[in-house]
Design a protein around this motif. Structure first.
Motif, PDB file in Angstrom:
ATOM      1  N   MET A 122     137.336  58.867  38.241  1.00 35.55           N
ATOM      2  CA  MET A 122     136.803  59.837  37.283  1.00 35.55           C
ATOM      3  C   MET A 122     137.113  59.454  35.846  1.00 35.55           C
ATOM      4  N   GLU A 123     138.248  58.794  35.624  1.00 37.11           N
ATOM      5  CA  GLU A 123     138.669  58.388  34.280  1.00 37.11           C
ATOM      6  C   GLU A 123     139.325  57.016  34.386  1.00 37.11           C
ATOM      7  N   PRO A 124     138.551  55.938  34.128  1.00 36.06           N
ATOM      8  CA  PRO A 124     139.094  54.586  34.307  1.00 36.06           C
ATOM      9  C   PRO A 124     140.378  54.305  33.520  1.00 36.06           C
ATOM     10  N   ASP A 125     140.567  54.936  32.369  1.00 30.94           N
ATOM     11  CA  ASP A 125     141.774  54.736  31.556  1.00 30.94           C
ATOM     12  C   ASP A 125     142.861  55.764  31.869  1.00 30.94           C
ATOM     13  N   TYR A 126     142.826  56.322  33.069  1.00 31.22           N
ATOM     14  CA  TYR A 126     143.728  57.416  33.431  1.00 31.22           C
ATOM     15  C   TYR A 126     145.189  57.089  33.133  1.00 31.22           C
ATOM     16  N   HIS A 127     145.670  55.941  33.570  1.00 34.20           N
ATOM     17  CA  HIS A 127     147.100  55.630  33.419  1.00 34.20           C
ATOM     18  C   HIS A 127     147.489  55.452  31.948  1.00 34.20           C
ATOM     19  N   GLN A 128     146.629  54.829  31.156  1.00 31.41           N
ATOM     20  CA  GLN A 128     146.916  54.686  29.723  1.00 31.41           C
ATOM     21  C   GLN A 128     146.913  56.049  29.049  1.00 31.41           C
ATOM     22  N   GLU A 148     147.591  58.903  30.444  1.00 29.49           N
ATOM     23  CA  GLU A 148     148.792  59.633  30.857  1.00 29.49           C
ATOM     24  C   GLU A 148     149.992  59.198  30.021  1.00 29.49           C
ATOM     25  N   PHE A 149     150.155  57.902  29.832  1.00 30.37           N
ATOM     26  CA  PHE A 149     151.269  57.410  29.021  1.00 30.37           C
ATOM     27  C   PHE A 149     151.144  57.916  27.583  1.00 30.37           C
ATOM     28  N   ASP A 150     149.950  57.786  26.999  1.00 30.83           N
ATOM     29  CA  ASP A 150     149.748  58.220  25.618  1.00 30.83           C
ATOM     30  C   ASP A 150     149.938  59.727  25.468  1.00 30.83           C
ATOM     31  N   LEU A 151     149.518  60.488  26.468  1.00 34.65           N
ATOM     32  CA  LEU A 151     149.740  61.932  26.449  1.00 34.65           C
ATOM     33  C   LEU A 151     151.231  62.237  26.447  1.00 34.65           C
ATOM     34  N   VAL A 198     140.985  65.944  34.932  1.00 30.44           N
ATOM     35  CA  VAL A 198     140.744  64.979  36.007  1.00 30.44           C
ATOM     36  C   VAL A 198     141.869  65.044  37.031  1.00 30.44           C
ATOM     37  N   HIS A 199     143.097  65.132  36.554  1.00 30.78           N
ATOM     38  CA  HIS A 199     144.253  65.221  37.447  1.00 30.78           C
ATOM     39  C   HIS A 199     144.139  66.449  38.352  1.00 30.78           C
ATOM     40  N   GLU A 200     143.843  67.584  37.750  1.00 29.10           N
ATOM     41  CA  GLU A 200     143.763  68.822  38.535  1.00 29.10           C
ATOM     42  C   GLU A 200     142.554  68.819  39.468  1.00 29.10           C
ATOM     43  N   LEU A 201     141.435  68.266  39.017  1.00 29.38           N
ATOM     44  CA  LEU A 201     140.266  68.179  39.897  1.00 29.38           C
ATOM     45  C   LEU A 201     140.538  67.254  41.082  1.00 29.38           C
ATOM     46  N   LEU A 258     142.940  66.228  27.144  1.00 21.43           N
ATOM     47  CA  LEU A 258     142.457  67.360  27.939  1.00 21.43           C
ATOM     48  C   LEU A 258     141.718  66.838  29.163  1.00 21.43           C
ATOM     49  N   ARG A 259     140.879  65.844  28.963  1.00 24.25           N
ATOM     50  CA  ARG A 259     140.123  65.269  30.079  1.00 24.25           C
ATOM     51  C   ARG A 259     141.068  64.701  31.144  1.00 24.25           C
ATOM     52  N   MET A 260     142.138  64.036  30.730  1.00 23.27           N
ATOM     53  CA  MET A 260     143.076  63.478  31.697  1.00 23.27           C
ATOM     54  C   MET A 260     143.708  64.571  32.550  1.00 23.27           C
TER      55      MET A 260
END
Length: 166
Positions: free
Chosen positions: A142-148, A150-153, A120-123, A115-117
């Motif tokens: 905003m989210e240092p692990d953003y790319h991981q 996104e992949f896990d999502l 963060v994307h929309e913000l 949800l946070r990812m």
């Protein structure tokens, strides 16, 4: 071979790993160990507060979204996990702009990092309209692990689809 529409564009060796986990019935367990439990953000009001807190922490000078809500019309296969829309209306002699953030309803059941990812994307779209380098730098700020995440999502969405099909 399992079709993975959520993971198109990723390297083949990653797709093979996800396919193998799905075939063995282990993907859900792997993701559950990494991201246990659901979040508590279940209502539109709670989602608005959740978004406002993240926005206030990282984007103090960006405009506050007028509306934030879960949306049943968002469809992940069609590429809409969330949307950020800007609405311009003429009120009297002035042009008023508002933006709305909508998050796919399926994220009510998702782990909080997913949800946070999405949030963060929309913000990030409040400051950067295009998916360019500056946009992804802001997401990672905003989210240092953003790319991981996104992949896990996307792997989680693939697992949900595989479970529904079986």
């Amino acid at each position: 071979m399992t079709d993975l529409p959520y993971l198109s564009g990723y390297p083949e060796h990653l797709l093979d790993s996800v396919r193998a986990l799905i075939a063995r019935g282990e993907l859900g367990a792997v993701l559950a160990r990494r991201y246990p439990g659901r979040h508590e953000v279940q209502t539109d009001r709670a989602l608005y507060q959740y978004v406002a807190e993240i926005k206030q922490r990282y984007l103090k000078h960006a405009p506050q979204p007028a509306k934030v809500l879960y949306d049943n019309q968002q469809h992940p296969v069609k590429g809409t996990l969330g949307t950020n829309t800007f609405v311009a209306r003429v009120q009297g002699g002035k042009l008023k702009t508002k933006n709305e953030i909508r998050v796919a309803s399926l994220f009510r059941d998702a782990p909080e990092p997913f949800l946070r990812m999405i949030v963060v994307h929309e913000l990030a779209h409040l400051k950067e309209k295009d998916h360019d380098k500056a946009f992804y730098q802001l997401c990672r700020h905003m989210e240092p692990d953003y790319h991981q995440l996104e992949f896990d999502l996307r792997a989680w969405l693939s697992w949900r689809e595989a479970e529904a099909a079986s």
